[in-house]
Scaffold this motif. Structure first.
Motif: not given
Length: 341
Positions: A125-150
């Motif tokens: 369960l802990t491993a799954r929770d860590a992977l879900v956190g990584m997925r969320v951070r990746l998605e937020n990073e993608i959103r943030g990078l794209l905002k830089t270019f409008g």
């Protein structure tokens, strides 16, 4: 005689005291169960208790020393801290001395070491929770990078993957050099989703085989992850004499402060298993916000929300759910809302 261990990765400090608190022997040995057990066997007789604090190595040391016939007990580190912080100098030797005196006086609360299966399920369960956190951070990073270019990611029908494909095919024309970076992040997200799906399959397989998990899943809002988290956290239903203690064990009961004329309740303690507490809160939120069954539970929480607000009502519902699940486990009875209410 009584002894205590101050365990670290490289060395373990050992202190032995008699019934009157006098130090009989102390040393440092490598952090190896064989070395500790051999040293205690050579230099002590009639050893009543050996204490150590909870920590990352506590489970391994406890099991290994129990196999070697060492009368080991595990002490809650929060309780030991109240004594050890009184020493002016913090060293491994001083910590071992303080722990030995705690073990001698009996002024401690022994921590229960759970079964091997409980730790295996918790690791999954802990491993799954860590992977879900990584997925969320990746998605937020993608959103943030794209905002830089409008480019605003936004929400689209079809979810994150379909919107990402639309951006790669069209809107990234303003910055084509960003395409390899964006594709690398999306590939990492796909890999993480594949690992999450694999763990989900294993969790569902364990839930199908585990009778207690299937029993707890009869409660509304409780799926295989929440049920497995509760089983791994409690491990043994008989460890609590009353089901009402389950809420306090998971940190879902208010703090209490009373001194003289002052008497007040604070916020919930948030002690214990944070992951299980989060799962129960999510289950309570599902019962509160969605029609998942359990109308009396929902009505009970809604009545609390009118007085104190929805967030406190969901916390109260999570505590009631923890108590109900423990009672179901002890009685081996599926969820019955009328009896519970």
């Amino acid at each position: 005689m009584f002894a205590a261990l101050d365990v670290s990765q490289e060395e373990t400090a050992i202190c032995v005291v008699d019934r009157h608190g006098a130090i009989m022997a102390e040393t440092k040995v490598p952090s190896c169960p064989d070395a500790i057990a051999d040293w205690l066997a050579e230099r002590t007789e009639d050893l009543e208790r050996v204490g150590m604090e909870t920590g990352p190595l506590a489970v391994w040391f406890w099991n290994a020393l129990m196999e070697r016939q060492v009368p080991i007990v595990c002490i809650d580190a929060r309780h030991a801290n109240g004594v050890l912080k009184m020493m002016p100098n913090k060293t491994d030797r001083h910590d071992a001395r303080g722990l030995a005196q705690i073990v001698r006086t009996g002024w401690f609360k022994a921590v229960q070491i759970k079964s091997h299966d409980a730790y295996v399920n918790r690791a999954m369960l802990t491993a799954r929770d860590a992977l879900v956190g990584m997925r969320v951070r990746l998605e937020n990073e993608i959103r943030g990078l794209l905002k830089t270019f409008g480019i605003m990611f936004g929400k689209r029908v079809g979810g994150f993957k379909r919107r990402a494909e639309e951006i790669v095919e069209g809107e990234l024309a303003v910055a084509p050099e960003l395409v390899p970076v964006f594709q690398a992040l999306m590939q990492a997200r796909r890999d993480i989703l594949a690992r999450i799906a694999a763990l989900d399959s294993r969790i569902r397989a364990v839930a199908r085989r585990h009778a207690t998990v299937r029993l707890l899943m009869t409660a509304p809002g409780v799926g295989p992850i929440t049920a497995m988290a509760v089983v791994a956290a409690f491990d043994d239903a008989s460890r609590f004499r009353r089901s009402s203690s389950a809420g306090g064990y998971l940190g879902l009961t208010p703090r209490r402060y009373e001194s003289g004329e002052i008497s007040r309740n604070g916020r919930v303690s948030k002690r214990g298993d944070a992951f299980t507490r989060k799962c129960l809160f999510e289950a309570a939120n599902a019962i509160y916000c969605r029609n998942l069954g359990g109308p009396r539970l929902r009505d009970w929480a809604k009545a609390i929300a009118e007085r104190t607000g929805p967030r406190k009502a969901k916390v109260a519902l999570a505590r009631k759910l923890a108590v109900t699940l423990h009672a179901m486990w002890r009685s081996n009875m599926p969820f019955q809302e009328a009896a519970m209410a």
